[in-house]
Design a protein around this motif. Structure first.
Motif, mmCIF file in Angstrom:
data_model
loop_
_atom_site.group_PDB
_atom_site.id
_atom_site.type_symbol
_atom_site.label_atom_id
_atom_site.label_comp_id
_atom_site.label_asym_id
_atom_site.label_seq_id
_atom_site.Cartn_x
_atom_site.Cartn_y
_atom_site.Cartn_z
ATOM 1 N N PRO A 17 0.816 -1.228 0.000
ATOM 2 C CA PRO A 17 0.000 0.000 0.000
ATOM 3 C C PRO A 17 0.844 1.271 0.000
ATOM 4 C CG PRO A 17 -0.545 -1.425 1.903
ATOM 5 C CD PRO A 17 0.585 -2.086 1.159
ATOM 6 N N TYR A 18 2.010 1.220 0.655
ATOM 7 C CA TYR A 18 2.880 2.408 0.700
ATOM 8 C C TYR A 18 3.521 2.624 -0.671
ATOM 9 C CZ TYR A 18 1.997 1.651 5.604
ATOM 10 O OH TYR A 18 1.358 1.463 6.798
ATOM 11 N N GLN A 19 3.877 1.497 -1.319
ATOM 12 C CA GLN A 19 4.436 1.612 -2.683
ATOM 13 C C GLN A 19 3.395 2.207 -3.637
ATOM 14 O OE1 GLN A 19 5.788 -2.356 -2.439
ATOM 15 N NE2 GLN A 19 7.953 -1.825 -2.631
ATOM 16 N N ALA A 20 2.147 1.767 -3.475
ATOM 17 C CA ALA A 20 1.079 2.271 -4.364
ATOM 18 C C ALA A 20 0.888 3.766 -4.135
ATOM 19 C CB ALA A 20 -0.214 1.504 -4.086
ATOM 20 N N ARG A 21 0.873 4.200 -2.878
ATOM 21 C CA ARG A 21 0.686 5.632 -2.591
ATOM 22 C C ARG A 21 1.874 6.436 -3.131
ATOM 23 N NH1 ARG A 21 0.496 9.003 2.892
ATOM 24 N NH2 ARG A 21 -0.034 10.953 1.852
ATOM 25 N N GLY A 28 7.219 10.198 -9.987
ATOM 26 C CA GLY A 28 7.472 8.768 -9.822
ATOM 27 C C GLY A 28 8.020 8.416 -8.448
ATOM 28 N N VAL A 29 7.953 7.127 -8.158
ATOM 29 C CA VAL A 29 8.366 6.620 -6.849
ATOM 30 C C VAL A 29 9.890 6.538 -6.760
ATOM 31 C CG1 VAL A 29 8.119 4.223 -7.625
ATOM 32 C CG2 VAL A 29 8.026 4.733 -5.197
ATOM 33 N N VAL A 30 10.441 6.804 -5.565
ATOM 34 C CA VAL A 30 11.839 6.460 -5.278
ATOM 35 C C VAL A 30 11.777 5.324 -4.266
ATOM 36 C CG1 VAL A 30 14.074 7.204 -4.430
ATOM 37 C CG2 VAL A 30 12.589 8.848 -5.594
ATOM 38 N N ASP A 31 12.051 4.116 -4.734
ATOM 39 C CA ASP A 31 11.920 2.953 -3.849
ATOM 40 C C ASP A 31 13.279 2.597 -3.261
ATOM 41 O OD1 ASP A 31 11.364 0.635 -2.520
ATOM 42 O OD2 ASP A 31 10.117 -0.217 -4.120
ATOM 43 N N LEU A 32 13.445 2.867 -1.977
ATOM 44 C CA LEU A 32 14.705 2.575 -1.272
ATOM 45 C C LEU A 32 14.477 1.475 -0.240
ATOM 46 C CD1 LEU A 32 15.890 6.284 -0.708
ATOM 47 C CD2 LEU A 32 16.318 4.777 -2.675
ATOM 48 N N LEU A 331 6.466 9.207 4.364
ATOM 49 C CA LEU A 331 7.396 9.096 3.237
ATOM 50 C C LEU A 331 6.660 8.816 1.933
ATOM 51 C CD1 LEU A 331 10.189 7.006 4.992
ATOM 52 C CD2 LEU A 331 10.424 9.364 4.148
ATOM 53 N N ALA A 332 5.614 7.975 2.013
ATOM 54 C CA ALA A 332 4.850 7.645 0.797
ATOM 55 C C ALA A 332 4.250 8.909 0.203
ATOM 56 C CB ALA A 332 3.771 6.616 1.106
ATOM 57 N N GLY A 333 3.845 9.835 1.074
ATOM 58 C CA GLY A 333 3.307 11.119 0.609
ATOM 59 C C GLY A 333 4.346 11.920 -0.169
ATOM 60 N N LEU A 334 5.626 11.647 0.097
ATOM 61 C CA LEU A 334 6.714 12.317 -0.640
ATOM 62 C C LEU A 334 7.174 11.472 -1.839
ATOM 63 C CD1 LEU A 334 8.928 13.407 2.429
ATOM 64 C CD2 LEU A 334 7.365 14.853 1.100
ATOM 65 N N GLY A 335 6.497 10.350 -2.051
ATOM 66 C CA GLY A 335 6.876 9.469 -3.162
ATOM 67 C C GLY A 335 8.093 8.618 -2.864
ATOM 68 N N ILE A 336 8.352 8.363 -1.574
ATOM 69 C CA ILE A 336 9.535 7.585 -1.169
ATOM 70 C C ILE A 336 9.087 6.331 -0.420
ATOM 71 C CG2 ILE A 336 11.636 7.613 0.263
ATOM 72 C CD1 ILE A 336 11.612 10.714 -0.062
ATOM 73 N N VAL A 337 9.729 5.212 -0.725
ATOM 74 C CA VAL A 337 9.453 3.975 0.019
ATOM 75 C C VAL A 337 10.734 3.542 0.719
ATOM 76 C CG1 VAL A 337 8.542 1.622 -0.089
ATOM 77 C CG2 VAL A 337 7.832 3.298 -1.796
ATOM 78 N N ALA A 338 10.618 3.192 1.999
ATOM 79 C CA ALA A 338 11.756 2.664 2.764
ATOM 80 C C ALA A 338 11.332 1.333 3.367
ATOM 81 C CB ALA A 338 12.169 3.664 3.848
ATOM 82 N N ALA A 365 16.668 12.824 -6.090
ATOM 83 C CA ALA A 365 15.234 13.147 -6.034
ATOM 84 C C ALA A 365 14.702 12.921 -4.618
ATOM 85 C CB ALA A 365 14.463 12.290 -7.040
ATOM 86 N N ALA A 366 15.125 11.807 -3.991
ATOM 87 C CA ALA A 366 14.662 11.526 -2.621
ATOM 88 C C ALA A 366 15.119 12.629 -1.677
ATOM 89 C CB ALA A 366 15.196 10.164 -2.158
#
Ligand SMILES: Cc1ncc(COP(=O)(O)O)c(C=O)c1O
Length: 376
Positions: A17-21, A28-32, A331-338, A365-366
């Motif tokens: 769900p956090y990745q989707a948000r 775009g997402v920054v997935d860390l 973080l998801a609101g900022l487009g970041i996943v940790a 970007a993050a």
């Protein structure tokens, strides 16, 4: 928690769900959340793999003479190990399978206990439970030093997720206590080449097999290493193990029975990766820059970063005391996943783990989003 309970779901699925948000962010997402390397495999290593592509026969479990010699030379040159011979080393199919299977390969089972770090890479626990053993999650040697059930003690330095490095004294205390009760110490050192600050020793991340830790013999000791991170070889599945020759013979025998063999072309590529220090130094500088971009941005955005003196992660907690899920939502609101601290054991629920394994552009970007988020 039984083995079935820990394997019936994969913790990272809880991030969906956090990745989707985060994916809804306009840039775009920054997935860390996961530490998978993104930089190219060095060309000479690719060339060694390709040159060995004609490979009709079975490779040996113990490794080719060339790869075994390269492993010995690497531990001697890079880790200060003395007295290691080819009988004391072998290649593994990446290090995750070795971490997961080691308790079983050592004949550990019901009635035995395996010690793992308090905040830990989950596979130590999975491997112990798969063998039917009890798990003691603690960093306190006194908690297990007189427990006769303990047959294996895992240490992980530099640690995942914390980035903590264990100095000579802490490693030596674990070795002395384990030897006193006849337990094996296995050290997962897959981030050893990625030290940033060196408060623990001026000459690099200490190895379990260093004579200042091990003494004059490697009895009861095993050090695991991986080429996934230092050489961008996660896709090749290239790991290695070194230490006690008697344990190594037993592990090789079991792996021969089970067919756990590193493919021949990968063994050939490992020789090149282990023999060339320049590409490792270059990759280290790439991660150093990414860390220097992300770390101050996290501090500016209201995070404290604990340990993280080595390795590929920043182990952070929000200064407002939020638990990991609240922080992940922010973080998801900022487009970041940790990664969620909860994945790494009790006591880690207030932490989130940021991986440095994204391109320079995505790390930048993050950092920009974190700083902008802190201002808004
Ligand atoms: C602490 C630790 N050990 C082992 C591994 C497994 O690495 P590999 O199987 O790619 O060698 C990882 C991967 O992230 C890790 O963090």
């Amino acid at each position: 928690m039984g083995f079935v309970a820990i394997t019936e779901d994969y913790p990272w699925d809880k991030l969906a769900p956090y990745q989707a948000r985060a994916a809804a962010h306009p840039d775009g997402v920054v997935d860390l959340s996961i530490g998978t390397p993104v930089d190219p495999t060095p060309v000479p290593i690719q060339a060694a793999l390709a040159a060995a592509a004609d490979s009709p026969g079975y490779p040996t479990v113990a490794g080719t003479p060339a790869v075994r010699e390269a492993i010995v030379a690497w531990f001697t040159r890079r880790r200060g190990v003395v007295g290691l011979t080819v009988e004391g080393v072998m290649p593994t199919i990446g290090s995750k399978e070795l971490v997961g299977l080691l308790p079983s390969l050592l004949g550990i089972g019901p009635g035995d206990a395996v010690v793992i770090p308090a905040s830990a890479y989950p596979t130590y626990e999975v491997g112990a439970r798969a063998a039917g053993a009890e798990v003691l999650a603690t960093d306190d040697v006194d908690a297990w030093a007189s427990d006769p059930r303990v047959r294996l003690v895992w240490v992980n330095s530099p640690g995942n997720p914390t980035g903590e490095v264990l100095g000579i004294e802490r490693l030596r205390a674990a070795v002395d206590a384990a030897r006193a009760i006849g337990a094996v110490v296995a050290s997962d050192e897959c981030y050893a080449e990625l030290g940033w600050e060196q408060p623990w020793a001026s000459d690099g991340v200490p190895c379990l097999l260093d004579p200042r830790v091990a003494g004059v013999s490697h009895e009861g000791l095993l050090a695991a290493y991986s080429l996934s991170k230092q050489s961008n070889l996660a896709g090749y599945r290239a790991g290695l193990l070194a230490g006690d020759t008697a344990l190594m013979s037993r592990i090789v025998l079991m792996r021969r029975h089970l067919g756990l063999i590193v493919p021949g072309p990968v063994q050939a590529a490992m020789v090149i990766a282990l023999s060339d220090d320049a590409h490792v130094a270059a990759q280290r500088e790439i991660y150093r820059r990414r860390r220097e971009t992300l770390l101050p941005a996290l501090l500016a955005a209201g995070f404290a970063v604990d340990h993280s003196e080595a390795g590929l992660y920043l182990w952070a907690r929000s200064l407002d005391g939020a638990d990991c899920w609240v922080t992940l939502d922010r973080l998801a609101g900022l487009g970041i996943v940790a990664g969620a601290g909860e994945f790494y054991g009790p006591g880690s629920e207030h932490h989130v783990r940021f991986a440095l394994t994204a391109t320079d552009a995505r790390i930048a970007a993050a950092a920009a989003r974190l700083r902008a988020g802190a201002r808004s």
